[in-house]
Design a protein around this motif. Sequence first.
Motif, PDB file in Angstrom:
ATOM      1  N   VAL A 120     -13.802  -7.597   7.591  1.00 40.68           N
ATOM      2  CA  VAL A 120     -15.099  -7.455   6.723  1.00 40.68           C
ATOM      3  C   VAL A 120     -14.523  -6.548   5.650  1.00 40.68           C
ATOM      4  N   ALA A 121     -13.811  -5.277   5.794  1.00 36.88           N
ATOM      5  CA  ALA A 121     -13.476  -4.598   4.851  1.00 36.88           C
ATOM      6  C   ALA A 121     -12.439  -5.056   4.136  1.00 36.88           C
ATOM      7  N   PHE A 122     -11.646  -6.529   4.457  1.00 39.78           N
ATOM      8  CA  PHE A 122     -10.874  -6.920   3.654  1.00 39.78           C
ATOM      9  C   PHE A 122     -11.442  -8.653   3.339  1.00 39.78           C
ATOM     10  N   ASN A 123     -12.680  -8.652   2.909  1.00 41.40           N
ATOM     11  CA  ASN A 123     -12.878 -10.014   3.236  1.00 41.40           C
ATOM     12  C   ASN A 123     -13.039 -11.057   3.492  1.00 41.40           C
ATOM     13  N   TYR A 240      -5.152  -6.278   4.890  1.00 42.02           N
ATOM     14  CA  TYR A 240      -4.620  -5.979   3.425  1.00 42.02           C
ATOM     15  C   TYR A 240      -4.193  -6.111   2.666  1.00 42.02           C
ATOM     16  N   SER A 243      -5.106  -9.297   1.174  1.00 40.25           N
ATOM     17  CA  SER A 243      -5.660  -8.895   0.691  1.00 40.25           C
ATOM     18  C   SER A 243      -6.447  -8.844  -0.635  1.00 40.25           C
TER      19      SER A 243
ATOM     20  N   ASP B 183      -6.298   4.996  -5.349  1.00 40.34           N
ATOM     21  CA  ASP B 183      -5.410   3.856  -4.975  1.00 40.34           C
ATOM     22  C   ASP B 183      -4.318   3.386  -4.135  1.00 40.34           C
ATOM     23  N   VAL B 184      -3.623   3.523  -2.772  1.00 39.48           N
ATOM     24  CA  VAL B 184      -2.312   3.886  -2.042  1.00 39.48           C
ATOM     25  C   VAL B 184      -1.456   2.429  -3.028  1.00 39.48           C
ATOM     26  N   ARG B 185      -1.683   2.021  -2.802  1.00 42.81           N
ATOM     27  CA  ARG B 185      -1.760   0.526  -4.155  1.00 42.81           C
ATOM     28  C   ARG B 185      -1.110   0.614  -5.039  1.00 42.81           C
ATOM     29  N   ILE B 220      -7.646   3.305   0.300  1.00 45.05           N
ATOM     30  CA  ILE B 220      -7.443   1.625   0.633  1.00 45.05           C
ATOM     31  C   ILE B 220      -8.549   1.286   0.111  1.00 45.05           C
ATOM     32  N   LYS B 221      -8.402   0.419  -0.254  1.00 46.90           N
ATOM     33  CA  LYS B 221      -9.447  -0.176  -1.800  1.00 46.90           C
ATOM     34  C   LYS B 221      -9.576  -1.390  -0.945  1.00 46.90           C
ATOM     35  N   MET B 222     -11.386  -1.339  -0.447  1.00 46.48           N
ATOM     36  CA  MET B 222     -11.709  -2.313   0.723  1.00 46.48           C
ATOM     37  C   MET B 222     -13.613  -2.383   0.426  1.00 46.48           C
TER      38      MET B 222
END
Lengths: 243, 243
Positions: A120-123, A240, A243, B183-185, B220-222
């Motif tokens: 769910v977090a990563f759609n 991740y 995503s 954002d870690v990215r 972490i983007k989610m």
Amino acid sequence: MVITSLENEKVKGLVKLQKKKYRDLEGRYVVEGDHLVLEAYKAGVVLELFILEGEGYSYDTSVTFVSYEVMKKITVMETVPRIVALCKKNDSGEILGRRILLLDELQDPGNLGTIIRSAVAFNIDTIILSENAVDLYNPKVLRATQGMYNYVNIIRMNSHDAIARLKDLEITVYGTNVSRGVDVRSLSSDAKTNFCLVMGNEGNGVRLDVQEMCDKNLYIKMNDNVESLNVGVACSILLYELS
Amino acid sequence: MVITSLENEKVKGLVKLQKKKYRDLEGRYVVEGDHLVLEAYKAGVVLELFILEGEGYSYDTSVTFVSYEVMKKITVMETVPRIVALCKKNDSGEILGRRILLLDELQDPGNLGTIIRSAVAFNIDTIILSENAVDLYNPKVLRATQGMYNYVNIIRMNSHDAIARLKDLEITVYGTNVSRGVDVRSLSSDAKTNFCLVMGNEGNGVRLDVQEMCDKNLYIKMNDNVESLNVGVACSILLYELS
């Protein structure tokens, strides 16, 4: 009116649902505790609430009050909850969307719960559980999802049938293999809009015949001393990265 | 000579080590089963092997044979192992390298084991366990690491002292917070060579006073529906991204 008898038919019905056999037979399951009940309610899957006598909730649905002894009998948790919900299963039977996760024979309830949260977090649009994977409606799985199972289309389907269907839909199927294949970091952003990621069993990974049906294998680059990551971790990193 | 008595002093000594108190007191612990014993042996931490009578192994170290009943008494596993090893703890007490992970009050043995595997996979130099974190030498932790605890410097230290020491060493300390921060990215590759990632407790995250000592927060983007990931998953994704 408060149910106080452990012999009450409703109580016996709820206790039965602790077993997968009856959950399958009846298409119903139970969730426990404030958070999971709230998420089930928001998702519109609650059939009836069972609340500890004396507790106040303001849900607009059918409510039955029960004694502490009855709640203790119904629950599988160590701490007796104040509320549980009888819910109806929700299996669309269909692969929806184009960001898919197939779990082939995954066994551990905690891993499945964790993976659902990450999906769910990563759609992810649809999670396919193979026929022998752990039951989604197992109380330990439901708890580990933290209610997130309501936010993604989850269906049960034979892995071979699923992959055949995915190929009809022209969705790229990525197997996972510790070392062979493509470093997930090197995937193009195009690749991330139309895929099915296949993850396998805790001990054995993806079954060989399922692996062979995949279009490509993905791997996560890591230190040579490590044979493999925890399956929930590996799956989450791949999702991740996709995503 | 085979030990058959449950009252034997060596047997009683091994059983004691099932408790943290005695592991701490004696600086020794037990690992069970072929794989963990092999990894401990390779790491040079084995003091003595205990092998089921009739089984053949070719380790070049002190060996004692035991009856099935004795092995059953020693083990904490459901399936009685063929071999266990008495090992010595190995705490350098020092922060080595410049890729550090600090686990502040992590409680679940499975999570710690999983995180140690991921830390080795993504080339962490030192793992710092805060004083109240779960014991590394808990049998469940050791099993979940799959022996990987031997491939990384793991020390126990008060979180505040550790962060003060890291600052002396000019290592950037990254806290973790579900939504606030960076954002870690977006981290530069420079940032990935000199850092300490701080992860918190399963329920509560990083303690506020520890959080305040950090230089930056990472997230972490989610998807907004998800409040948080499993701590083992979140930590592993961050380590992956920092690798």
